[in-house]
Design a protein around this motif. Structure first.
Motif, short mmCIF file in Angstrom:
data_model
loop_
_atom_site.label_atom_id
_atom_site.label_comp_id
_atom_site.label_asym_id
_atom_site.label_seq_id
_atom_site.Cartn_x
_atom_site.Cartn_y
_atom_site.Cartn_z
N LYS A 159 0.76 -1.15 0.10
CA LYS A 159 -0.04 -0.08 0.06
C LYS A 159 0.95 1.41 -0.04
O LYS A 159 0.72 2.23 -0.87
N GLU A 160 2.02 1.29 0.79
CA GLU A 160 2.92 2.48 0.93
C GLU A 160 3.27 2.60 -0.60
O GLU A 160 3.59 3.78 -1.13
N LEU A 161 3.87 1.65 -1.02
CA LEU A 161 4.55 1.56 -2.60
C LEU A 161 3.65 2.01 -3.56
O LEU A 161 3.81 3.04 -4.55
N LYS A 162 2.41 1.70 -3.52
CA LYS A 162 1.31 2.02 -4.34
C LYS A 162 1.00 3.53 -4.18
O LYS A 162 0.64 4.41 -5.02
N ASP A 163 0.76 3.73 -2.89
CA ASP A 163 0.31 5.39 -2.54
C ASP A 163 1.36 6.36 -2.93
O ASP A 163 1.12 7.47 -3.05
N ARG A 164 2.68 5.94 -3.02
CA ARG A 164 3.67 6.70 -3.28
C ARG A 164 3.71 7.24 -4.32
O ARG A 164 4.25 8.03 -5.01
N LEU A 165 3.30 6.59 -5.42
CA LEU A 165 3.04 6.65 -6.94
C LEU A 165 1.75 7.71 -7.14
O LEU A 165 0.54 7.56 -6.38
N PRO A 166 1.82 8.69 -8.24
CA PRO A 166 0.81 9.52 -8.41
C PRO A 166 -0.22 8.50 -9.12
O PRO A 166 0.03 7.81 -9.72
N GLU A 221 -2.37 9.51 -11.05
CA GLU A 221 -2.09 9.70 -12.62
C GLU A 221 -0.91 10.45 -12.82
O GLU A 221 -0.36 11.27 -12.20
N ASP A 222 -0.18 9.89 -14.29
CA ASP A 222 1.16 10.48 -14.43
C ASP A 222 1.25 10.56 -16.00
O ASP A 222 0.66 9.80 -16.36
N ALA A 223 2.17 11.63 -16.30
CA ALA A 223 2.17 11.74 -17.72
C ALA A 223 3.57 12.10 -18.01
O ALA A 223 4.31 12.84 -17.28
N ALA A 224 4.03 11.59 -18.91
CA ALA A 224 5.49 11.84 -19.34
C ALA A 224 5.71 13.22 -20.21
O ALA A 224 4.66 13.78 -20.54
N VAL A 225 6.98 13.91 -20.38
CA VAL A 225 6.86 15.08 -20.72
C VAL A 225 6.87 14.67 -22.42
O VAL A 225 7.33 13.95 -23.13
N GLN A 236 2.99 18.34 -36.77
CA GLN A 236 2.27 19.43 -36.02
C GLN A 236 1.61 19.04 -34.66
O GLN A 236 0.77 19.63 -34.13
N ALA A 237 2.21 17.73 -34.17
CA ALA A 237 1.14 17.29 -32.93
C ALA A 237 2.46 17.10 -31.83
O ALA A 237 3.62 16.85 -32.03
N GLU A 238 2.10 16.88 -30.51
CA GLU A 238 3.03 16.34 -29.34
C GLU A 238 2.48 15.09 -29.44
O GLU A 238 1.30 14.53 -29.33
N PHE A 239 3.33 14.29 -28.68
CA PHE A 239 3.12 12.90 -28.32
C PHE A 239 3.86 12.68 -26.91
O PHE A 239 4.67 13.05 -26.50
N PHE A 240 3.07 11.80 -26.26
CA PHE A 240 3.38 11.40 -24.81
C PHE A 240 2.64 10.08 -24.31
O PHE A 240 1.76 9.76 -24.91
N HIS A 241 3.18 9.36 -23.27
CA HIS A 241 2.69 8.30 -22.85
C HIS A 241 2.01 8.66 -21.39
O HIS A 241 2.71 9.62 -20.58
N ARG A 242 1.19 8.10 -20.72
CA ARG A 242 0.55 8.70 -19.44
C ARG A 242 -0.16 7.14 -18.77
O ARG A 242 -0.42 6.33 -19.46
N TYR A 243 0.11 7.26 -17.32
CA TYR A 243 -0.69 6.48 -16.44
C TYR A 243 -2.13 7.03 -16.09
O TYR A 243 -2.05 8.09 -15.74
N VAL A 244 -3.14 6.40 -16.16
CA VAL A 244 -4.33 6.82 -15.48
C VAL A 244 -4.96 6.13 -14.37
O VAL A 244 -4.17 4.91 -14.29
N LYS A 245 -5.86 6.53 -13.53
CA LYS A 245 -6.11 6.20 -12.45
C LYS A 245 -6.48 4.60 -12.35
O LYS A 245 -7.56 4.38 -13.25
N GLY A 246 -5.83 3.92 -11.47
CA GLY A 246 -6.22 2.38 -11.32
C GLY A 246 -5.55 1.44 -12.50
O GLY A 246 -6.04 0.33 -12.10
N ILE A 280 0.48 1.57 -19.53
CA ILE A 280 0.38 3.01 -20.06
C ILE A 280 -0.66 3.18 -21.45
O ILE A 280 -1.03 2.24 -21.92
N GLN A 281 -0.78 4.54 -21.42
CA GLN A 281 -1.68 4.96 -22.81
C GLN A 281 -0.75 5.79 -23.57
O GLN A 281 -0.02 6.36 -23.05
N TYR A 282 -0.82 5.50 -24.56
CA TYR A 282 0.05 6.34 -25.71
C TYR A 282 -0.79 7.28 -26.16
O TYR A 282 -1.70 7.02 -27.06
#
Length: 674
Positions: A64-71, A73-77, A83-93, A97-99
């Motif tokens: 639980k500590e390890l999991k709670d320490r992570l945001p 939701e999180d997204a890469a720079v 003409q577009a920007e690209f990134f990957h992210r984690y969504v809640k739960g 990743i999603q790209y």
């Protein structure tokens, strides 16, 4: 009631190498298709789970500590293509990743990797990238842990699949047009072929443009910084060569070898608009760098631009339109050397912390932008992404990874040089929470690897906070066999000098005890793969020095594996450990091989893991070792074995599933060190 560990049939079988007959009663466990083997592995896992049941409460709390320490939701720079920007992210739960693609304020999900894996299943994203014009996105995935990948290419406009390439090594390189290059494997998880694929074509039409038949050599391919050439590097442990081809070549032209293969010489190249840059260790142990014009690649035209230094190891390079960016290591720490090709001026990128890790890449920018993206971290500084302007030297922090319930000011890092058995100084990084009393009563864990010239990156590991907050001291031992202090550091820990690796680790451990960070009764050690061999060696050499040893996917059955040419990687490993067909190397290797040197003595608590689908360190190595340890252990400490039945060398996949294994290990170690 004390649980009885599982046993396996001890069958009379003798190996016979160099006319030495050696009894190996568990040799039969190599028979993966034998139902009795699978039945035994399941018994081992059942015993493991029962033995860890008393710490399940602590394990759940740490998870639980390890999991709670992570945001949540999180997204890469993001980075720009077209003409577009690209990134990957984690969504809640979600575990994977999603790209995503972003145009203006509109974000669209190109691929949701969560939809590709069933609950409890395995998914490793091996590689992914966007084409230079932003029109295509490619990714490669491994769903079994056997490192065989599918490459899928989709349109970033329609999200429709353009090409699906099967049975690949997972690596690919974009051209500037409608082509992609990719690698395939032989039967030894060795990348041996480069293929050219026209987007949208059937894979059967693909053209093999390069083949490396020598089983000791692995190939990689990548674009030059100028995006003018495809560079194909074929390398074993101590020798390499590079072939090159115009990146957008569609005809029958074959790659040309830049400089022919020479024994015990490693080199790599890059291309900028004005010519080729060559990094080589020929008559230069820590490498030096040359330049030559496009049309004059013969060695007689090579001009030294960075001479050899016994104190600086040149590790790699990238180019922008105006700058040569060199990645190097000195005094055990990485640095960036920046050379303005127009003015010849040189400056360095370095950081003030006692121990840290740093890397950089120009891939996120156009060739003419003259910018790089730096990834920086230290044991107490979360990963920081920095945009660095090479012309102005201006740094812009783009992101600092969020780590909840962590404040770096509460922790301390020491970077010391420890005298070894032969008086050589060994780098040791020590981390702990401030307020530590150095009275020998703190629990501790020391980690090591020490093979293949790999260096320990002093990165930020969020999970370690759960150990540090419980008063544990954590240490990284920069032992010989790695390249922390240059190429000689590596060469002094391989072949007939391999025992320096183990002795260095023991010296670092003794330092922690002598300086009263901890004591043997409160001390654990950890390593994986070749670091698992290290764990096996120290358990035989100094079992009195450790309370717990954690060995993950450990390479411990050295002699049997190195004599088995049918296994992946065996022949290429000759240049690391030695060729056992040579009696001199055989005797030396046998003198430290963990499985061959198990003897009647009291062993520490042994926490051992493996993977059924592991092609690098086969499941039977940890399995046989655990059984033999139980046979010879004269003490009462545990010998635990867990085999992941659906995974390979890298364990569980998924953002959270992998953390469960970490929590499991931490809870066991902490309990035993009380």
């Amino acid at each position: 009631m004390k649980l009885t560990p599982p046993s396996a049939d001890a069958k009379e079988f003798y190996t016979n190498y160099h006319k030495e007959k050696v009894l190996d009663p568990y040799f039969w466990l190599k028979e993966k298709q034998n139902p009795a083997v699978i039945a035994h592995l399941k018994k081992e896992n059942d015993y493991f789970n029962k033995m860890l049941k008393p710490v399940s409460g602590l394990s759940g709390k740490i998870f639980k500590e390890l999991k709670d320490r992570l945001p949540k939701e999180d997204a890469a720079v993001p980075f720009r293509r077209g003409q577009a920007e690209f990134f990957h992210r984690y969504v809640k739960g979600k575990q994977y990743i999603q790209y995503c693609k972003k145009v203006g304020s509109k974000v669209s999900v190109l691929v949701d990797f969560n939809k590709m894996v069933k609950k409890g299943g395995y998914l490793s994203i091996h590689d992914m990238g966007v084409s230079y014009d932003g029109r295509y996105f490619a990714y490669s995935i491994d769903t079994k842990g056997d490192e065989v990948c599918d490459i899928v290419i989709i349109s970033t406009e329609t999200k429709k699949v353009i090409s699906h390439l099967k049975n690949t090594g997972g690596n690919f390189t974009w051209s500037n047009t409608d082509m992609i290059y990719y690698l395939t494997l032989d039967g030894h998880i060795r990348n041996d072929k480069v293929w050219r694929h026209i987007l949208g074509d059937n894979q059967k039409k693909d053209q093999c443009i390069f083949h490396e038949p020598d089983q000791k050599f692995f190939i990689s391919c990548y674009p030059s910084s100028s995006k003018k050439y495809l560079l194909i590097r074929s390398a074993e442990k101590v020798s390499s060569y590079v072939a090159y081809l115009p990146l957008d070549e569609k005809g029958q032209t074959r790659p040309k070898v830049f400089s022919k293969l020479k024994n015990d010489v490693l080199y790599s190249i890059d291309h900028a608009h004005n010519g080729f840059y060559i990094r080589t260790n020929e008559k230069a142990l820590n490498f030096k760098m040359y330049f030559c014009p496009d049309n004059k690649i013969d060695k007689k035209h090579w001009k030294v631009i960075i001479p050899h230094s016994k104190d600086i190891n040149l590790l790699g390079m990238e180019n922008t339109s105006k700058f040569l960016c060199v990645y190097e290591r000195s005094q055990g720490l990485p640095k960036g050397r920046i050379i303005n090709r127009e003015t010849g001026k040189v400056y360095f990128i370095k950081f003030p912390e006692a121990a840290y890790n740093m890397s950089f890449s120009s891939d996120y920018y156009e060739y003419g932008d003259n910018k790089i993206r730096i990834h920086y971290a230290s044991p107490i500084t979360p990963k920081t992404t920095i945009e660095y302007d090479l012309l102005t030297r201006k740094q812009v922090v783009l992101k600092v990874d969020e780590v909840k319930k962590f404040h770096s000011k509460n922790y301390q890092v020491e970077y010391v040089m420890v005298p070894g058995h032969d008086k050589v100084k060994i780098p040791l990084c020590i981390i702990y929470k401030k307020g530590l009393k150095k009275n020998g009563k703190a629990p501790a864990m020391i980690y090591g690897y020490g093979s293949y010239g790999s260096t320990i990156g002093y990165n930020f590991v969020p999970s370690l906070v759960s150990l540090l907050d419980r008063g544990m001291v954590y240490a990284y031992a920069g032992i010989r066999g790695g390249s922390e202090l240059g190429r000689k550091w590596y060469e002094d820990g391989k072949y007939l000098k391999k025992k320096n690796t183990f002795k260095d680790f023991i010296s670092c451990t003794e330092y922690l005890v002598k300086k009263k960070y901890t004591s043997p009764e409160r001390l654990s050690a950890k390593g994986g793969s070749a670091g698992g061999l290290l764990m096996g060696a120290i358990s035989n050499m100094r079992p009195d020095l450790y309370k717990v040893i954690c060995a993950h996917v450990p390479f411990v059955d050295l002699i049997n594996t190195m004599f088995d040419d049918s296994l992946p990687l065996t022949k290429t490993e000759y240049k690391e450990w030695g060729n056992p067909h040579d009696k001199k190397y055989y005797r030396y290797m046998k003198s430290y091989s963990p499985y061959d040197n198990v003897k009647e003595q009291a062993y520490p608590h042994m926490y051992i893991t493996g993977g059924l689908n592991d092609q690098r360190v086969t499941y039977w190595e940890p399995t046989k070792w655990a059984l033999k340890l139980r046979d010879f252990n004269s003490g009462n400490n545990d010998v635990l074995l867990k085999i992941n039945m659906g995974e390979g060398h890298f364990g569980k996949s998924g953002r959270f599933d992998s953390l469960k294994e970490v929590a499991e290990e931490y809870s066991y170690v902490l309990t035993k060190l009380k």
